[in-house]
Design an enzyme around this catalytic site. Structure first.
Site, short mmCIF file in Angstrom:
data_model
loop_
_atom_site.label_atom_id
_atom_site.label_comp_id
_atom_site.label_asym_id
_atom_site.label_seq_id
_atom_site.Cartn_x
_atom_site.Cartn_y
_atom_site.Cartn_z
CG MET A 10 -11.99 -55.31 -35.41
SD MET A 10 -11.10 -56.58 -34.49
CE MET A 10 -9.68 -55.63 -33.90
CB CYS A 98 -18.65 -51.85 -42.11
SG CYS A 98 -19.64 -52.47 -40.72
CG ASN A 198 -8.83 -57.49 -42.98
OD1 ASN A 198 -10.01 -57.18 -43.11
ND2 ASN A 198 -8.34 -57.87 -41.81
N GLY A 199 -8.37 -60.65 -43.50
CA GLY A 199 -9.48 -61.60 -43.49
C GLY A 199 -9.12 -63.06 -43.37
NE ARG A 223 -13.83 -61.82 -37.20
CZ ARG A 223 -14.69 -62.61 -37.83
NH1 ARG A 223 -15.73 -63.10 -37.19
NH2 ARG A 223 -14.50 -62.91 -39.10
#
Length: 351
Positions: A10, A98, A198-199, A223
């Site tokens: 990140m 990204c 991921n996500g 996050r």
């Protein structure tokens, strides 16, 4: 063998201080903040110490990938060779995921998903340039009409990549909406190398379910780990059937002080104290008086000041027998709540 849980890269967030805390809570792998391949490969002597600080590794980090971003195959290869030469990393990770406007505007990150031929050239160049394992981080595609991840994932495997991290959204989605599990499964079917999903993790219960639904070897958490680095421990406890642990004020303050001290090892103290503010908002949210103490922390410029403010706050909570979180003070947990807290501190989160 169970799923592997890793910390995602990140930008501006996954520095060595935070990564080391996540490793202490059970993360099995992590990735540095993204590094511009052209800046690193061609860095002048005066610039090199800044880049080296960005690529710092702490002893707690048992497996660490260095992430490079760029759109020129020969420059990406040069950066990979240089990173291997400093003997600090276990993996080289290529960023094709990204979605930030500043990144895709220069043709890097998820912009490369629009050009599978270029993606293949980059993958081959980097894999040929280093003896370290190479990992590709990518999204499903540019938008719903252009899902190129299955094709690019197959190219990655053919080029010699050892692993994939797949974010289950397109670039046009950014972080909105749900991940596309069907599209993720098509990527999984296109390769035999390990894939990390991921996500879609906002809480511990999401992690194992997400990985299993995609038939992944692991789950990469971004996050959600910013707001709760102990999520890795929570996941393992859940898998073992252990009772969940309530992270009280004492633990949260301890983590903040360790994080602040480690950030000061990496950057000037005043800058570290500025950057700790967002973590204070995340870790103290739901405790009595969190807003007031965070306002005081916004004026702190030294680690000793931070320690005094937090210890005084904790002692007050202990005296009032009020060290537990109050669920009614917590917002609904979503990926966006992390961004909301960061914006209140003048920050943003890019994955």
């Amino acid at each position: 063998m169970g799923l592997k849980y890793t910390l995602a890269a990140m930008d501006g967030m996954s520095h060595a201080a935070l990564r080391s805390i996540c490793f202490e809570y059970g993360a099995q792998d992590a990735t540095t903040e993204m590094v511009s391949a052209i800046a690193y490969a061609r860095a002048r002597r005066k610039r090199q110490p800044i880049l080296d600080a960005q690529l710092m590794r702490r002893p707690e980090e048992t497996r660490l990938a260095a992430q490079i971003i760029g759109c020129e195959p020969e420059v990406m290869a040069a950066a990979a060779r240089k990173l291997e030469s400093i003997q600090r990393f276990d993996v080289i990770e290529i960023n094709m995921g990204c979605p930030a406007r500043t990144v895709v505007g220069g043709g890097s990150g998820s912009a490369i998903l629009q050009n599978p031929q270029l993606a293949g050239e980059i993958l081959r160049a980097v894999c040929d340039a280093t003896r370290l394992p190479v990992r590709l981080k990518l999204r499903l595609g540019w938008d719903e009409a252009h899902i190129t991840a299955p094709e690019i994932a197959a190219m990655a495997q053919e080029a010699g990549c050892a692993e994939l991290i797949l974010h289950g959204r397109t670039r046009s989605q950014m972080y909105r909406g749900s991940v596309d599990l069907d599209a993720m499964k098509r990527v999984r079917a296109a390769v035999t190398i390990p894939l990390y999903a991921n996500g879609a993790v906002t809480k511990p219960a999401d992690a194992a379910t997400f990985g299993e639904r995609v038939d992944a070897q692991g789950v990469c958490i971004g996050r959600a780990a910013l707001k709760a680095p102990w999520i890795f421990d929570d996941i393992r406890r859940m898998e073992r059937g252990d009772a969940p642990v309530q992270r009280d004020a004492a633990e949260r303050v301890d983590v903040l002080l360790r994080l602040g001290a480690r950030m000061c090892d990496q950057k000037p103290e005043r800058l570290a104290m500025c950057e700790i503010r967002k973590f204070c908002s995340w870790y103290l949210e739901g405790l009595t008086g969190a807003g007031e103490v965070c306002s005081r922390i916004h004026r702190v410029e030294q680690l000793d000041e931070l320690r005094r403010v937090l210890e005084k706050y904790l002692n007050g909570l202990i005296a009032a027998n009020d060290v537990q979180l109050h669920p009614e003070l917590l917002p609904e947990v979503t990926l966006d709540t992390v961004d909301d807290a960061a914006r209140r501190c003048g920050c943003s989160v890019l994955l």
